[in-house]
Design an enzyme around this catalytic site. Structure first.
Site, PDB file in Angstrom:
ATOM      1  N   TYR A   1     -50.011  41.923  79.745  1.00 55.63           N
ATOM      2  CA  TYR A   1     -50.672  42.522  80.910  1.00 55.63           C
ATOM      3  C   TYR A   1     -51.708  41.573  81.504  1.00 55.63           C
ATOM      4  O   TYR A   1     -51.759  41.376  82.726  1.00 55.63           O
ATOM      5  CB  TYR A   1     -51.334  43.842  80.521  1.00 55.63           C
ATOM      6  CG  TYR A   1     -52.083  44.474  81.669  1.00 55.63           C
ATOM      7  CD1 TYR A   1     -51.403  44.992  82.761  1.00 55.63           C
ATOM      8  CD2 TYR A   1     -53.473  44.555  81.663  1.00 55.63           C
ATOM      9  CE1 TYR A   1     -52.083  45.564  83.830  1.00 55.63           C
ATOM     10  CE2 TYR A   1     -54.166  45.127  82.712  1.00 55.63           C
ATOM     11  CZ  TYR A   1     -53.464  45.626  83.795  1.00 55.63           C
ATOM     12  OH  TYR A   1     -54.146  46.178  84.847  1.00 55.63           O
TER      13      TYR A   1
ATOM     14  N   LYS B   1     -51.976  39.878  85.391  1.00 56.70           N
ATOM     15  CA  LYS B   1     -53.108  39.999  86.302  1.00 56.70           C
ATOM     16  C   LYS B   1     -53.767  38.644  86.575  1.00 56.70           C
ATOM     17  O   LYS B   1     -54.295  38.416  87.671  1.00 56.70           O
ATOM     18  CB  LYS B   1     -54.120  41.010  85.758  1.00 56.70           C
ATOM     19  CG  LYS B   1     -53.610  42.445  85.824  1.00 56.70           C
ATOM     20  CD  LYS B   1     -53.212  42.846  87.243  1.00 56.70           C
ATOM     21  CE  LYS B   1     -52.776  44.287  87.349  1.00 56.70           C
ATOM     22  NZ  LYS B   1     -52.433  44.693  88.738  1.00 56.70           N
TER      23      LYS B   1
END
Length: 277
Positions: free
Chosen positions: A170, A174
């Site tokens: 994750y 980002k």
């Protein structure tokens, strides 16, 4: 952050502006739809759940009778073919061009370590959080450049600034969003198009429910603290898009007051799980 009228500084009037918003059916996306409806923008609301899109559209029209009728588009941003057809679909529905693109759809799946990541989860996060953002910008950016007008807002995360245990995939997505946003701003610096990232910390939405796949585990993330809420982030999105056209907000990084880092919030007994949005 406020967009209240001021006699000393004039924000941009967005009335009638065409806004394309992904991930509109819940959380930050839904809160953002309400704020832009309040500004009387023409909304294209994208999300996977048709019933929730239609319910949101109805609620917005009931609350704001003079609102240009929103366009509800059932869309999974992983579907590249549907994204490619989106400009023509919007044009047929009465939106010839998009003034503001808000790439809000995104998700995290699990808290596996880097050596335990599941390929399917990696692929889903990359497709949703990264590929879709790039594809949507490439799809609607050219018409913005041709018209000499546009604003791209990518919803990133504090996880794009700070990596943490249990968030390898994750956080990587980002960080990619942030790098892409910065590079896009360089690419478009010679144009009137503005490019912004919004990087929230802990926001109490369905985000943690999706990540953990368990409501009780998700609830523990917010124990004993006051997290940000979706409306806080929607306010930031409205703020950056209503600055005068010569003002480009590069990024807004925000945390809950109890939070000082993407992962560590307060002292807890036992294992501390990643809480950054």
């Amino acid at each position: 952050m406020s967009c209240l009228p001021s006699s000393l500084y004039q924000p941009l009037d967005l009335k009638g502006s065409a806004v394309l918003l992904t991930g509109a059916t819940a959380g930050i996306g839904e809160a953002t739809a309400w704020r832009f409806a309040e500004l009387r923008c023409h909304l294209a609301l994208c999300g996977r759940r048709t019933e929730r899109l239609e319910a949101l559209k109805k609620a917005l029209c009931e609350r704001f009778p003079d609102l240009p009728e929103p366009i509800a588009v059932t869309l999974d941003v992983q579907d590249t073919e549907k994204i490619a057809k989106l400009p023509e679909q919007l044009k047929a529905a009465g939106m010839a061009a998009v003034d503001i693109l808000i790439n809000n759809a995104g998700l995290a799946l699990g808290v596996a370590s880097a050596i335990e990541n599941e390929l399917s989860n990696i692929q889903t996060m990359l497709a949703t959080n990264v590929t879709a953002v790039m594809h949507l910008v490439a799809t609607f950016g050219p018409q913005m450049r041709e018209r000499g007008k546009g604003h791209i807002v990518n919803i990133s995360s504090v996880a794009g600034h700070e990596a943490y245990q249990g968030g390898s995939a994750y956080c990587a997505t980002k960080h990619a969003v942030n790098a892409f946003t910065i590079a896009s701003r360089h690419d478009l610096a010679g144009t009137p198009i503005r490019v912004t990232a919004i990087s929230p910390g802990m926001v109490e939405t369905d985000f943690s429910k999706v990540r953990f796949g368990d409501e009780s585990k998700a609830a523990k993330v917010y124990e004993n603290i006051i997290p940000l809420v979706a409306e806080d982030i929607a306010d930031q999105i409205v703020y950056v898009t209503t600055r005068p056209r010569h003002v480009q907000i590069a990024d807004i990084i925000s945390y809950a007051t109890n939070q000082g880092h993407a992962k560590y919030v307060i002292e807890r007994q036992g294992e501390s799980m990643g809480a950054g949005n």
